[in-house]
Design a protein around this motif. Sequence first.
Motif, PDB file in Angstrom:
ATOM      1  N   GLU A 159    -120.880  -6.171  10.859  1.00 16.70           N
ATOM      2  CA  GLU A 159    -122.223  -6.514  10.815  1.00 16.70           C
ATOM      3  C   GLU A 159    -122.882  -7.419  11.847  1.00 16.70           C
TER       4      GLU A 159
ATOM      5  N   HIS B 161    -126.133  -8.166  12.449  1.00 19.82           N
ATOM      6  CA  HIS B 161    -127.446  -8.851  11.544  1.00 19.82           C
ATOM      7  C   HIS B 161    -126.572 -10.156  10.146  1.00 19.82           C
ATOM      8  N   ILE B 162    -125.676  -9.201  10.002  1.00 17.71           N
ATOM      9  CA  ILE B 162    -125.096 -10.276   8.792  1.00 17.71           C
ATOM     10  C   ILE B 162    -124.334 -11.919  10.112  1.00 17.71           C
TER      11      ILE B 162
ATOM     12  N   PHE C 235    -127.483 -14.137  11.045  1.00 17.63           N
ATOM     13  CA  PHE C 235    -127.974 -14.721   9.975  1.00 17.63           C
ATOM     14  C   PHE C 235    -126.998 -15.741   9.124  1.00 17.63           C
TER      15      PHE C 235
ATOM     16  N   ILE D 281    -120.725  -7.191  -2.503  1.00 19.48           N
ATOM     17  CA  ILE D 281    -120.906  -6.556  -3.972  1.00 19.48           C
ATOM     18  C   ILE D 281    -118.882  -7.459  -4.470  1.00 19.48           C
TER      19      ILE D 281
ATOM     20  N   LYS E 130    -121.822 -13.447   0.874  1.00 17.29           N
ATOM     21  CA  LYS E 130    -122.872 -13.370   2.146  1.00 17.29           C
ATOM     22  C   LYS E 130    -124.034 -12.697   1.611  1.00 17.29           C
ATOM     23  N   ASP E 131    -123.682 -12.343   0.694  1.00 20.16           N
ATOM     24  CA  ASP E 131    -125.964 -11.724   0.416  1.00 20.16           C
ATOM     25  C   ASP E 131    -126.299 -12.112  -0.598  1.00 20.16           C
TER      26      ASP E 131
ATOM     27  N   HIS F 151    -125.180   0.229  -1.842  1.00 19.52           N
ATOM     28  CA  HIS F 151    -124.078  -0.578  -1.239  1.00 19.52           C
ATOM     29  C   HIS F 151    -124.128  -0.968   0.543  1.00 19.52           C
TER      30      HIS F 151
ATOM     31  N   ARG G  36    -127.631  -2.542   0.898  1.00 20.10           N
ATOM     32  CA  ARG G  36    -127.795  -4.145   0.490  1.00 20.10           C
ATOM     33  C   ARG G  36    -127.896  -5.953   1.722  1.00 20.10           C
ATOM     34  N   ASN G  37    -126.525  -4.971   2.588  1.00 21.60           N
ATOM     35  CA  ASN G  37    -126.300  -6.505   3.480  1.00 21.60           C
ATOM     36  C   ASN G  37    -127.344  -6.278   4.339  1.00 21.60           C
ATOM     37  N   PRO G  38    -127.605  -5.397   5.016  1.00 20.86           N
ATOM     38  CA  PRO G  38    -129.220  -5.198   5.959  1.00 20.86           C
ATOM     39  C   PRO G  38    -130.308  -5.703   5.463  1.00 20.86           C
TER      40      PRO G  38
ATOM     41  N   ALA H   3    -130.149  -8.388   2.536  1.00 18.34           N
ATOM     42  CA  ALA H   3    -129.494  -9.488   2.292  1.00 18.34           C
ATOM     43  C   ALA H   3    -129.894 -10.000   4.160  1.00 18.34           C
ATOM     44  N   SER H   4    -129.945  -9.362   5.201  1.00 19.57           N
ATOM     45  CA  SER H   4    -129.711 -10.123   6.032  1.00 19.57           C
ATOM     46  C   SER H   4    -131.384 -10.074   6.587  1.00 19.57           C
TER      47      SER H   4
END
Lengths: 128, 381
Positions: free
Chosen positions: A13, A15-16, A19, A86, A106-107, B165, B168-170, B172-173
């Motif tokens: 991803e 965006h990750i 970030f 998670i 990472k969240d 699920h 969640r990641n997007p 959080a970013s």
Amino acid sequence: MNFKGTILLVDDEAHIRKFVGLILKQLGATNLVEASNGQEAIAIYQRDNPDLVLLDISMPMKDGLTTLKELKAIDPHCVVVMLSSIVTRQSIDEALALGAASYIRKDTPKEEIAQAFNEVIETCFEHE
Amino acid sequence: MEPPAAQSPAPDLKGRKILIVDDDRLNIRILSGILRKQGYELADADSGEKALEVYPKFNPDLVLLDVMMPGINGFEACRTLKQLHGDACAPIVFITAKNESDDVVEGFSAGGVDYLPKPFQPREVLVRIRTHLQNQLFAEQQKLLVEQLSKANAAKNRFLGMAAHDLRNPLASVRGLAEFLRDGVVGQLTPDQLDLIETIHTASQSMLRLVNELLDVATIEAGELKIFPESHNLSDLIQKCVYLANIEAAKKNTHIVFAPPGQTPHPSIDAAKIQQVVDNLLSNAIKYSPPGSHVAVELRANDTHCSFGVKDQGPGIPEGERDKLFKDFGRLSVKPTGGEKSTGLGLAICHKIVEAHHGTIMADNLPGGGCEFSVTLPLNS
């Protein structure tokens, strides 16, 4: 943080990567390379021989655990830290059993990620 | 006056299967004659043993069972059928000349649903059989419905889990990147820009909380809540939670106070999960107390248990809404005092987490106003 080595950041991803990348840069990391999948990560690892790999657990096609196994087969001493979202405890336990040095969630808010990263650096590179 | 003709069975009862058990062939012939006319499918057996043999092959919807037969009698045959087939066993109707009150009682005790005297009245036999077949059909339909509903519920949980699920990641970013902008890492912002970024940050923060709670519910409902207990310093854990919650509380000029006890309990807990419980109770206390409140956190322990309590200065739990507290989406009539969001899932999740630790969670209104939520956990030596 006084870690000046090369870091390979692997996550599917974008965006990750952005970030986590920003957090690493803010911590003073200068040599950062990115990969968006396991295959690319292995190719870059063989080319750049980074000091630290941050590896996402759940990626399409080649997931983090498979990539970890292959990296360890190429270089048993490579330092790999898993990026988890998670807390899939089983995957983390499995990764640690396969030789991952640690894991970072990472969240969580960026301060927590930064702190976790600092702790990882201290534990993994304290002997240097 | 003409007696009403025995009603023919409702169309959906045609083809229902009846097993007739009687050692007297003549009785079987008579009963078969009147039942066949109604469109039922029939099988017969001339002894209890034979009935046990025919039952699984024929798989009847109802059994008409004589009592006095050579070999095992009807009561015994009934008990054996009930034992072998349990709840799935077809209703059993006794039809017998053994008509003393004690016999009737024994028949029902053996698991029969009805008791018909011989000599029988064909019309009465028909209406009774129709009633039992109808009940049986309803029960089958209910069972099917429950099965379908629980399948649909499982599918909903899977969907919820997947959606949450992937969201969640997007999220959080979005939150994290907004923090970078807000903190001026990539350049100073004007007050207007800062205001927009704050809004993005707050919105993504509350969405992330909602998604997390939905994910928790999906996990819990799917029976996948797993606890990894390890001995932890509960005092340290609470202190960390209180420190973080005080940052939120300060926005409402509320103070959370925690005085750790002299001796710290070390229960065996899943720290991340218990932290979630403490966070939730603290955030509720802030949410429902008026600005400028005082929230007290206490930790106590004896030889076998430790417990922590969070006392707020909110409106307390309204009478008659107590049973909604720990249920999914069980939002009460009380409203957050600072316009905060509430999903009604937090306490339901806390309840499940505490239960998984073999502990208890309770809520009580305090005499001077406000309420206390307390969690008790076992201490194993």
